[in-house]
Write an enzyme that holds these catalytic residues in place. Structure first.
Site, short mmCIF file in Angstrom:
data_model
loop_
_atom_site.label_atom_id
_atom_site.label_comp_id
_atom_site.label_asym_id
_atom_site.label_seq_id
_atom_site.Cartn_x
_atom_site.Cartn_y
_atom_site.Cartn_z
N LYS A 90 0.81 -1.22 0.00
CA LYS A 90 0.00 0.00 0.00
C LYS A 90 0.83 1.26 0.00
O LYS A 90 0.44 2.29 -0.54
CB LYS A 90 -0.96 0.00 1.19
CG LYS A 90 -2.10 -0.99 1.00
CD LYS A 90 -3.32 -0.60 1.80
CE LYS A 90 -4.52 -1.44 1.42
NZ LYS A 90 -4.40 -2.85 1.88
N GLU A 112 -9.63 6.89 3.96
CA GLU A 112 -10.49 5.92 4.63
C GLU A 112 -9.63 4.71 4.98
O GLU A 112 -8.60 4.47 4.37
CB GLU A 112 -11.61 5.47 3.69
CG GLU A 112 -11.24 4.36 2.70
CD GLU A 112 -10.18 4.76 1.67
OE1 GLU A 112 -9.99 5.97 1.43
OE2 GLU A 112 -9.53 3.86 1.11
N SER A 378 1.35 -9.84 -1.10
CA SER A 378 1.05 -8.41 -0.96
C SER A 378 1.47 -7.84 0.39
O SER A 378 1.75 -6.65 0.50
CB SER A 378 -0.44 -8.17 -1.19
OG SER A 378 -1.21 -9.03 -0.36
C1 LIG Z 1 -5.23 -3.86 1.55
C2 LIG Z 1 -4.55 -5.12 1.25
C3 LIG Z 1 -4.93 -5.94 0.17
C4 LIG Z 1 -6.14 -5.65 -0.69
O1 LIG Z 1 -6.09 -4.47 -1.40
P1 LIG Z 1 -5.82 -4.39 -2.95
O2 LIG Z 1 -6.06 -2.97 -3.27
O3 LIG Z 1 -6.78 -5.31 -3.64
O4 LIG Z 1 -4.41 -4.79 -3.18
C5 LIG Z 1 -4.19 -7.08 -0.09
N1 LIG Z 1 -3.14 -7.43 0.68
C6 LIG Z 1 -2.74 -6.69 1.73
C7 LIG Z 1 -1.57 -7.14 2.52
C8 LIG Z 1 -3.42 -5.51 2.05
O5 LIG Z 1 -3.02 -4.78 3.10
#
Ligand SMILES: *Cc1c(COP(=O)(O)O)cnc(C)c1O
Length: 397
Positions: A90, A112, A378
């Protein structure tokens, strides 16, 4: 990315657009007219790239997982977004948008947050850039996500408790849009995913596209070819997925399989499987597929993973799924948990629950030995330890 690029009006096929209150129309139009020039400026790119390198810690490794490869009978690489500062992808987008806000002459940031991950990333970059920051968060989420709330406060952010509806992410987005429309001149609204009115989905995708830019280089070095056979990522709103697929969208050799959250099952009400179950509608300023009841009211999404329980999905994915450029698979809580414990035990990497949904795709696939597969991790699992501990007895044998 050409074929699937957003149209000048902000559409991907029939999805997207900018459905905003009158008070925001001029501001959103102006952003749409200028964002590409601003982020293409040498001065902007230099500062963005330097912060990604020295502050976030990019490039993140593309790690060849020998044991996952053995398990699934192909070559599996993990794109390690979990190693970024603040523990997820993020921050790539947050840095880009705070820089943009400064270029636009904005004086304060609002955002948000649901689980608190985007709130923490925003509060972090606002501390770094000396920008006042208010985070809109549903009261239910404030109670559920105490650690992230404390982090945001420590970083200097003000937390605004949203008391409407189910007091979760959707309500926080509505409240943030409302606050924005009351001070359009001074306030910049920093959206956390590839959702919202145009130009946000495209802008967020561009800031996250550093992920696929790196994958191309890293695969060329490690495999002798820059294209994988498969890209796999999870999709909540779609920002880490956008980053993962961005530079490969026009490359027909690359298959893209994305995981949405099935919750207790895409055929139950306890789900966040928007592609499987959503119907066309307008949510948070854009047209997409939305989980809704017969009366067209937005239904609350459910997933064990707080980052994936969103009743909509970025307009790019609604379009790519319809065009069959991507395949979207619903992964249930149980499958994600199993994959999280598996990766932890065989690689010593505790993934975020969201990322575990991407890993669970591997169980659904039939690969050839020579296939090169990239899975985006992610984020890291620290924030999910309570959930993991609660379920550990079932998965650790
Ligand atoms: C917020 C988040 C997501 C989901 O958000 P996307 O915008 O779809 O990437 C996925 N993995 C993690 C670790 C997150 O913090």
């Amino acid at each position: 990315m050409k074929k699937f690029d957003v149209s000048p009006e902000g559409y991907y096929g029939e999805f997207g657009g900018a459905y905003v209150p009158e008070a925001l129309r001029e501001c959103v139009n102006e952003m749409a007219a200028t964002y590409r020039q601003i982020i293409a400026k040498e001065e902007f790119k230099k500062e963005f790239e330097q912060l990604l390198r020295d502050y976030v810690g990019r490039p993140t490794p593309l790690y060849f997982s020998r044991r996952l490869s053995e398990q699934y009978g192909c070559k599996i690489y993990l794109k390690r977004e979990d190693l970024n500062h603040t523990g997820a992808h993020k921050i790539n987008n947050t840095i880009g948008q705070v820089l943009l806000a400064k270029h636009l002459g904005k004086k304060r940031i609002i955002a948000e947050t649901g689980a608190g991950q985007h709130g923490v990333a925003t509060a972090t970059v606002c501390a770094l850039m000396n920008m006042p920051c208010t985070i809109y968060m549903g009261q239910t989420d404030i109670e559920r996500q105490r650690a992230n709330v404390e982090k945001m406060r420590m970083l200097g952010a003000e937390i605004f408790s949203v008391q409407s509806g189910s007091q979760t992410l959707s309500n926080a987005v509505d409240a943030a849009i409302d606050a924005w429309s009351r001070d359009v001149e001074g306030t910049y609204y920093l959206l956390g995913s590839a959702v919202g009115p145009h130009p946000y989905p495209d802008m967020v995708a561009r800031f996250q596209s550093v992920i696929s830019e790196e994958i191309q280089k890293q695969l060329a070095e490690q495999e002798g070819r820059s294209n994988p056979d498969y890209l796999i990522a999870c999709v909540g709103g779609g920002s880490n997925a956008a980053g993962t697929i961005y530079h490969y969208l026009d490359d027909e050799r690359v298959k893209m399989i994305l995981a949405e959250a099935g919750g207790l099952g895409a055929d139950t009400k306890q789900t966040a499987a928007t592609i499987a179950r959503g119907k066309e509608g307008i949510l948070h300023g854009y047209k997409t597929l939305v989980l809704q009841n017969e009366q067209g009211e937005v239904e609350e999404a459910y997933s064990i993973s707080a980052g994936l329980d969103y009743p909509g999905i970025g307009p790019l994915y609604a379009h790519l799924a319809r065009e069959k450029r991507i395949e979207v698979v619903a992964i249930n809580d149980d499958e994600a948990l199993r994959s999280a414990f598996n990766l932890t035990r065989i690689e010593g990497i505790i993934p975020a629950l969201e990322s575990a949904h991407a890993l669970a795709i591997l169980d659904k696939m039939q690969f050839r030995a020579e296939d090169v597969v990239v899975v985006t991790i992610s984020g890291r699992g620290d924030k999910d330890m309570d959930t993991y501990l609660k379920h550990a007895p079932r998965y650790i044998g």
